[in-house]
Structures are given as C-alpha cells and as structure tokens.
Scaffold this motif. Structure first.
Motif, mmCIF file in Angstrom:
data_model
loop_
_atom_site.group_PDB
_atom_site.id
_atom_site.type_symbol
_atom_site.label_atom_id
_atom_site.label_comp_id
_atom_site.label_asym_id
_atom_site.label_seq_id
_atom_site.Cartn_x
_atom_site.Cartn_y
_atom_site.Cartn_z
ATOM 1 N N SER A 287 0.789 -1.207 -0.056
ATOM 2 C CA SER A 287 0.014 -0.079 0.042
ATOM 3 C C SER A 287 0.921 1.313 0.038
ATOM 4 N N PHE A 288 0.423 2.282 -0.426
ATOM 5 C CA PHE A 288 0.855 3.623 -0.501
ATOM 6 C C PHE A 288 -0.262 4.719 0.134
ATOM 7 N N ARG A 289 0.354 5.790 0.919
ATOM 8 C CA ARG A 289 -0.469 6.699 1.241
ATOM 9 C C ARG A 289 -0.299 8.227 0.630
ATOM 10 N N ILE A 290 -1.438 8.734 0.473
ATOM 11 C CA ILE A 290 -1.503 9.867 -0.270
ATOM 12 C C ILE A 290 -1.979 10.930 0.755
ATOM 13 N N GLU A 291 -1.382 12.208 0.855
ATOM 14 C CA GLU A 291 -1.906 13.323 1.370
ATOM 15 C C GLU A 291 -2.470 14.185 0.349
ATOM 16 N N LEU A 292 -3.570 14.496 0.624
ATOM 17 C CA LEU A 292 -4.434 15.464 -0.241
ATOM 18 C C LEU A 292 -4.308 16.948 0.290
ATOM 19 N N PHE A 293 -3.829 17.734 -0.667
ATOM 20 C CA PHE A 293 -3.479 19.298 -0.331
ATOM 21 C C PHE A 293 -4.770 20.101 -0.026
ATOM 22 N N PRO A 294 -4.976 21.077 0.683
ATOM 23 C CA PRO A 294 -6.061 21.778 0.853
ATOM 24 C C PRO A 294 -6.348 22.863 -0.251
ATOM 25 N N GLY A 295 -5.439 23.341 -0.896
ATOM 26 C CA GLY A 295 -5.545 24.168 -1.795
ATOM 27 C C GLY A 295 -6.306 24.175 -3.070
ATOM 28 N N PRO A 296 -6.025 22.826 -3.861
ATOM 29 C CA PRO A 296 -6.909 22.787 -4.876
ATOM 30 C C PRO A 296 -8.254 22.143 -4.301
ATOM 31 N N VAL A 297 -9.153 23.116 -4.031
ATOM 32 C CA VAL A 297 -10.578 22.721 -3.267
ATOM 33 C C VAL A 297 -11.309 21.662 -4.122
ATOM 34 N N LEU A 298 -11.633 21.905 -5.178
ATOM 35 C CA LEU A 298 -12.683 21.280 -6.104
ATOM 36 C C LEU A 298 -11.977 19.893 -6.264
ATOM 37 N N HIS A 299 -10.379 19.713 -6.650
ATOM 38 C CA HIS A 299 -10.096 18.156 -6.809
ATOM 39 C C HIS A 299 -9.897 17.542 -5.524
ATOM 40 N N ARG A 300 -9.536 18.228 -4.329
ATOM 41 C CA ARG A 300 -9.700 17.427 -3.260
ATOM 42 C C ARG A 300 -11.085 16.717 -2.897
ATOM 43 N N ALA A 301 -11.910 17.879 -3.012
ATOM 44 C CA ALA A 301 -13.469 17.231 -2.572
ATOM 45 C C ALA A 301 -13.752 16.029 -3.506
ATOM 46 N N ASN A 302 -13.617 16.307 -4.756
ATOM 47 C CA ASN A 302 -13.944 15.369 -5.721
ATOM 48 C C ASN A 302 -13.203 13.942 -5.699
ATOM 49 N N PHE A 303 -12.070 13.823 -5.339
ATOM 50 C CA PHE A 303 -11.184 12.572 -4.968
ATOM 51 C C PHE A 303 -11.708 12.075 -4.010
ATOM 52 N N LEU A 304 -11.910 12.801 -3.011
ATOM 53 C CA LEU A 304 -12.552 12.208 -1.544
ATOM 54 C C LEU A 304 -13.565 11.571 -1.822
ATOM 55 N N ARG A 305 -14.827 12.268 -2.631
ATOM 56 C CA ARG A 305 -16.045 11.713 -2.983
ATOM 57 C C ARG A 305 -16.064 10.323 -3.709
ATOM 58 N N LEU A 306 -15.070 10.307 -4.479
ATOM 59 C CA LEU A 306 -14.934 9.154 -5.220
ATOM 60 C C LEU A 306 -14.523 8.000 -4.385
ATOM 61 N N ALA A 307 -13.603 8.342 -3.752
ATOM 62 C CA ALA A 307 -13.048 7.253 -2.845
ATOM 63 C C ALA A 307 -14.060 6.874 -1.750
ATOM 64 N N LYS A 308 -14.724 7.793 -1.211
ATOM 65 C CA LYS A 308 -15.778 7.232 -0.253
ATOM 66 C C LYS A 308 -16.922 6.556 -0.767
ATOM 67 N N LEU A 309 -17.234 6.851 -2.269
ATOM 68 C CA LEU A 309 -18.112 6.143 -3.039
ATOM 69 C C LEU A 309 -17.488 4.645 -3.379
ATOM 70 N N ASP A 310 -16.342 4.343 -3.193
ATOM 71 C CA ASP A 310 -15.594 3.244 -3.445
ATOM 72 C C ASP A 310 -15.419 3.155 -5.115
ATOM 73 N N TYR A 311 -15.768 4.134 -5.743
ATOM 74 C CA TYR A 311 -15.512 4.215 -7.110
ATOM 75 C C TYR A 311 -14.060 3.625 -7.673
ATOM 76 N N PHE A 312 -13.027 4.087 -6.894
ATOM 77 C CA PHE A 312 -11.632 3.431 -7.145
ATOM 78 C C PHE A 312 -11.423 2.222 -7.431
ATOM 79 N N ASN A 313 -12.230 1.317 -6.308
ATOM 80 C CA ASN A 313 -12.151 0.105 -5.960
ATOM 81 C C ASN A 313 -12.720 -0.720 -6.993
#
Length: 238
Positions: free
Chosen positions: A88-114
């Motif tokens: 496994s590897f760990r990703i830290e999301l930056f706060p600056g790109p607000v839309l990209h961080r939120a979109n990535f988190l949403r897809l991760a929580k929806l289990d899309y990436f799985n």
C-alpha cells in the motif's frame, strides 16, 4: 484479452507525454491513438458492481463548483491509503485545490476507485489509475455525473517526484480541465515540470513510494497498459 467493442466505449484520458521522447508530443498522441484500437489487453474477471448506485447524486457541470465546495467543507479528510497486491501507499491531499480534493474524496468514499486499475504505466514518468474495462467502472461513471473539473494548478504544487495529479482529456480542452475519474503519480526522479499548468497537482505520496515504483516497473503492452491488471482498494483514513 480486451474486447474491441468495450474498447470503443472506454473513456480514454491521456496525460501530456513525457519530455524528450523520441517523437514530438503531437506525433506520440497520434501513435497512441492508433495503437489503442490494435492492442489487446486482459479484462478483469469481475463484471457488474454489486453496489446499489441509486443513492449517488448525479452532478452536472452547472452545479459542480458549489456542490464540490460544500462537499469539501463537510468532508475535511486529507489522508487516503491505496492498497494493491504489491503493498500500500499513502496519499496526502492538499487543501489548496479545493475542487480536486473534494472530488477525489467523494469518489474514494463512494468506492469508485475500487472498481478500477492502474491502466497506464509509463516507466520513470507516471503511473495512472482510475479506469478499467469493468462494467462496474462505467456504471459508476454514469451514476456520478458528467462534468470536468476546472483547472486549479498553482506554482505552489509543481509536478515533483511522488506528486499526485489529475489526468485530462487530450483534445478540445483549451482550459486544461481535469477528468474527475483518473489520477496519476509522478515517478520521474527529477520531476515532470512540463506538466505544470496543464494538470492540477492535488496531493502527494507520503509513504509507500517503493510500492509505486514496483507498479512503475511492470511490463506493459504498446499502449502502456500493464500486461497484468493491478487493482486498488482505496480507503479514506482521516
């Protein structure tokens, strides 16, 4: 092996080509577009998703910005783990790109990436994930929305080694807007700074780059798709 009919409906997202390649960027794009239809690759064995997608809000372009801003405010997490068969590897999301961080988190929580794989490996340049030939992946995309994310690139976050950035459509994309579904990790030791401004960096790998490097060394076909599919299990940690 890849079904040609499925290949036709596959959303193909390319990121800008590596600097100092033998061919120019334009020549390589044409070459890859030609190869995509000719190269056969293995399709993952599992097909449709068992997840009920009816609860997922479909987001259109017109409502994207306020939707993602609100989602980001209500979901402040910034650490995501990506588990693969190699570790496994760990990703830290930056706060600056607000839309990209939120979109990535949403897809991760929806289990899309799985439902997806690392479908592009360009050794010592990038590994790219977030797509697959699985029906489940395409079902998820249809449920999530039909939109592009406005470019949020900033000199604060250049394409250094281990940075996580958003892929984009290669054609008719003068605004350099991002695909909401695909991301890549920079594996070029001295950085891929020719991508700055064209792609939005929204995170970095803070642990497990040795796992990323294993994926980066995998054998691929001529379209840079690994001969063996590498899936992922993504979890939002905190």
């Amino acid at each position: 092996m890849r079904n040609p009919l499925l290949s036709l409906c596959l959303l193909v997202v390319f990121i800008s080509c590596k600097e100092n390649k033998d061919n120019s960027t334009e020549e390589r794009e044409v070459k890859k577009d030609t190869l995509v239809e000719k190269i056969e690759v293995k399709i993952p064995s599992n097909g449709r998703t068992d997840r009920d997608l009816s609860d997922i809000k479909f987001v259109e372009q017109e409502e994207l910005i306020p939707f993602l801003k609100a989602y980001g405010e209500n979901n402040p997490e910034s650490i995501v783990d990506v588990e693969t068969e190699f570790g496994s590897f760990r990703i830290e999301l930056f706060p600056g790109p607000v839309l990209h961080r939120a979109n990535f988190l949403r897809l991760a929580k929806l289990d899309y990436f799985n439902t997806t794989v690392f479908h592009r490996v360009d050794s010592d340049f990038v590994i790219q994930g977030g797509n697959s030939d699985r029906m489940a992946t395409h079902e998820f995309r249809r449920a999530v929305g039909d939109y592009l994310i406005p470019n949020e690139s900033t000199p604060k976050y250049p394409h250094d080694y281990a940075m996580v950035s958003a892929a984009k459509y290669a054609e008719q994309n003068v605004s350099n807007a991002s695909s909401p579904f695909e991301f890549f990790v920079v594996t070029k030791p001295d950085g891929a700074y020719h991508l700055d401004g064209k792609h939005t960096v929204f995170g970095r790998v803070i642990d497990g780059m040795d796992v990323v490097e294993i994926i980066d060394d995998l054998e691929t076909d001529d379209s840079e798709w690994p001969l063996k599919n590498v899936g992922m299990d993504m979890k939002v940690i905190r």
